[in-house]
Structure formats: structure tokens, C-alpha cells
Design an enzyme around this catalytic site. Structure first.
Site, PDB file in Angstrom:
ATOM      1  N   ASN A 152     -28.394  17.540  53.378  1.00 51.90           N
ATOM      2  CA  ASN A 152     -28.957  16.569  54.309  1.00 51.90           C
ATOM      3  C   ASN A 152     -28.062  15.340  54.353  1.00 51.90           C
ATOM      4  O   ASN A 152     -27.613  14.853  53.310  1.00 51.90           O
ATOM      5  CB  ASN A 152     -30.374  16.187  53.872  1.00 51.90           C
ATOM      6  CG  ASN A 152     -31.308  17.379  53.835  1.00 51.90           C
ATOM      7  OD1 ASN A 152     -31.296  18.202  54.742  1.00 51.90           O
ATOM      8  ND2 ASN A 152     -32.104  17.488  52.777  1.00 51.90           N
ATOM      9  N   HIS A 209     -24.721  16.254  47.728  1.00 50.73           N
ATOM     10  CA  HIS A 209     -25.326  17.372  46.995  1.00 50.73           C
ATOM     11  C   HIS A 209     -25.638  18.497  47.961  1.00 50.73           C
ATOM     12  O   HIS A 209     -26.003  18.267  49.113  1.00 50.73           O
ATOM     13  CB  HIS A 209     -26.585  16.951  46.231  1.00 50.73           C
ATOM     14  CG  HIS A 209     -27.617  16.248  47.055  1.00 50.73           C
ATOM     15  ND1 HIS A 209     -27.491  14.927  47.422  1.00 50.73           N
ATOM     16  CD2 HIS A 209     -28.785  16.671  47.587  1.00 50.73           C
ATOM     17  CE1 HIS A 209     -28.543  14.576  48.143  1.00 50.73           C
ATOM     18  NE2 HIS A 209     -29.342  15.614  48.269  1.00 50.73           N
ATOM     19  N   ASP A 234     -33.348  21.528  40.734  1.00 49.62           N
ATOM     20  CA  ASP A 234     -34.046  20.462  41.446  1.00 49.62           C
ATOM     21  C   ASP A 234     -35.368  20.179  40.742  1.00 49.62           C
ATOM     22  O   ASP A 234     -36.079  21.093  40.330  1.00 49.62           O
ATOM     23  CB  ASP A 234     -34.282  20.856  42.909  1.00 49.62           C
ATOM     24  CG  ASP A 234     -34.637  19.659  43.772  1.00 49.62           C
ATOM     25  OD1 ASP A 234     -33.825  19.302  44.646  1.00 49.62           O
ATOM     26  OD2 ASP A 234     -35.729  19.068  43.582  1.00 49.62           O
ATOM     27  N   ILE A 235     -35.693  18.888  40.627  1.00 47.31           N
ATOM     28  CA  ILE A 235     -36.906  18.488  39.904  1.00 47.31           C
ATOM     29  C   ILE A 235     -38.176  18.854  40.682  1.00 47.31           C
ATOM     30  O   ILE A 235     -39.254  18.955  40.087  1.00 47.31           O
ATOM     31  CB  ILE A 235     -36.852  16.971  39.602  1.00 47.31           C
ATOM     32  CG1 ILE A 235     -37.722  16.612  38.410  1.00 47.31           C
ATOM     33  CG2 ILE A 235     -37.184  16.139  40.827  1.00 47.31           C
ATOM     34  CD1 ILE A 235     -37.499  15.206  37.883  1.00 47.31           C
TER      35      ILE A 235
HETATM   36  P1  AMP Z   1     -32.207  15.090  49.467  1.00 45.60           P
HETATM   37  O1  AMP Z   1     -33.624  14.664  49.768  1.00 45.60           O
HETATM   38  O2  AMP Z   1     -31.659  16.127  50.378  1.00 45.60           O
HETATM   39  O3  AMP Z   1     -31.315  13.873  49.312  1.00 45.60           O
HETATM   40  O4  AMP Z   1     -32.272  15.812  48.055  1.00 45.60           O
HETATM   41  C1  AMP Z   1     -32.475  15.131  46.860  1.00 45.60           C
HETATM   42  C2  AMP Z   1     -33.077  16.098  45.904  1.00 45.60           C
HETATM   43  O5  AMP Z   1     -32.963  15.569  44.606  1.00 45.60           O
HETATM   44  C3  AMP Z   1     -34.570  16.373  46.130  1.00 45.60           C
HETATM   45  O6  AMP Z   1     -34.766  17.769  46.376  1.00 45.60           O
HETATM   46  C4  AMP Z   1     -35.224  15.926  44.821  1.00 45.60           C
HETATM   47  O7  AMP Z   1     -36.295  16.754  44.429  1.00 45.60           O
HETATM   48  C5  AMP Z   1     -34.061  15.998  43.846  1.00 45.60           C
HETATM   49  N1  AMP Z   1     -34.152  15.118  42.694  1.00 45.60           N
HETATM   50  C6  AMP Z   1     -34.483  13.804  42.680  1.00 45.60           C
HETATM   51  N2  AMP Z   1     -34.419  13.319  41.430  1.00 45.60           N
HETATM   52  C7  AMP Z   1     -34.044  14.357  40.633  1.00 45.60           C
HETATM   53  C8  AMP Z   1     -33.809  14.504  39.237  1.00 45.60           C
HETATM   54  N3  AMP Z   1     -33.952  13.482  38.368  1.00 45.60           N
HETATM   55  N4  AMP Z   1     -33.446  15.723  38.771  1.00 45.60           N
HETATM   56  C9  AMP Z   1     -33.320  16.767  39.618  1.00 45.60           C
HETATM   57  N5  AMP Z   1     -33.511  16.694  40.945  1.00 45.60           N
HETATM   58  C10 AMP Z   1     -33.876  15.505  41.451  1.00 45.60           C
END
Ligand code: AMP
Ligand code: ZN
Length: 112
Positions: free
Chosen positions: A85, A98, A30-31
């Protein structure tokens, strides 16, 4: 889906730090990590969320859980949390299925 962030990551069009990959799914860091270990596991096919899992694609979801268990074991993770989520109120920001896998710190329940 052409305009989906995680479809682009699955296709390698947007870079990620890969943790695991096979023909069905991809795991990557996760970023914005919320724990010392925080990676996401996604299907390579576009499924909007858990609410899009049905009899036709549930094998993908089952496979993802096998991968989560395998990667966690390989990393020596004895305690961890798996979160998905679904929808705005639950905090979903990326509309591609995810599973968050979080580990390495004490966690509270219920989640916020
Ligand atoms: P959610 O908010 O449950 O939909 O989770 C989405 C997740 O994606 C969040 O924890 C973000 O930090 C992560 N995220 C968004 N963009 C990226 C990216 N380019 N690479 C890795 N993780 C990401
Ligand atoms: Zn997608």
C-alpha cells in the site's frame, strides 16, 4: 529513521516473529494477520514506500522479491498475494516500505 516502527523492528528494538532475515531485509509475521499466512517483508534501510524506490535502491526491492519467492517456496505456498500500500488512500499505515505476503485462503479481486 529513529522514530520509525519498522526501522525499530529491523534493528531488533521492537520484537517480531521472524520468518527470514539477511543483511538487506527482514520478514516477520504481521501482528494482525488477514490470512492464515500473513508476513511482511521490509528493507533494513528506511525507504518510505514503493514511491521511494529509485535507481539507487532498486536492488533492495529486487532482492526482496527474490526473498519472497524463496520463502514462499520453502513454505510450500503455491498461491499467494503480494501487496504494498502506498499512501493514505491506499491504506498505508506504516511509512516504511513493506510487502504483505498473504496465503492460505480464497481471495477476491478487486481488493477493497
Ligand atoms: P499497511 O497498513 O499496509 O501500512 O501495513 C502495515 C502492517 O503492519 C499492518 O498489516 C499491521 O498489522 C502491521 N503491523 C503494525 N505493527 C506491527 C508490529 N509491531 N509487528 C508486526 N506487524 C505490525
Ligand atoms: Zn523506517
Amino acid at each position: 529513521m529513529s522514530d520509525c516502527l519498522f526501522c525499530k523492528i529491523a534493528a531488533g528494538e521492537i520484537p517480531s516473529v521472524k520468518v527470514y532475515e539477511d543483511d538487506i531485509c527482514l520478514a516477520f509475521n504481521d501482528i494482525a494477520p488477514q490470512a492464515p499466512t500473513h508476513f511482511l517483508v521490509i528493507p533494513k534501510t528506511h525507504i518510505p514506500s514503493v514511491s521511494g524506490i529509485d535507481a539507487g535502491n532498486s536492488g533492495v526491492a529486487a532482492h526482496i522479491f527474490e526473498v519472497i519467492a524463496k520463502v514462499a517456496a520453502e513454505k510450500g505456498m503455491e498461491s499467494y498475494r503480494v501487496v504494498s500500500n502506498i499512501g493514505d488512500q491506499a491504506g498505508q499505515t506504516v511509512p516504511h516500505l513493506h510487502f504483505h505476503v498473504l496465503s492460505g485462503r480464497d481471495m477476491t479481486w478487486p481488493p477493497g
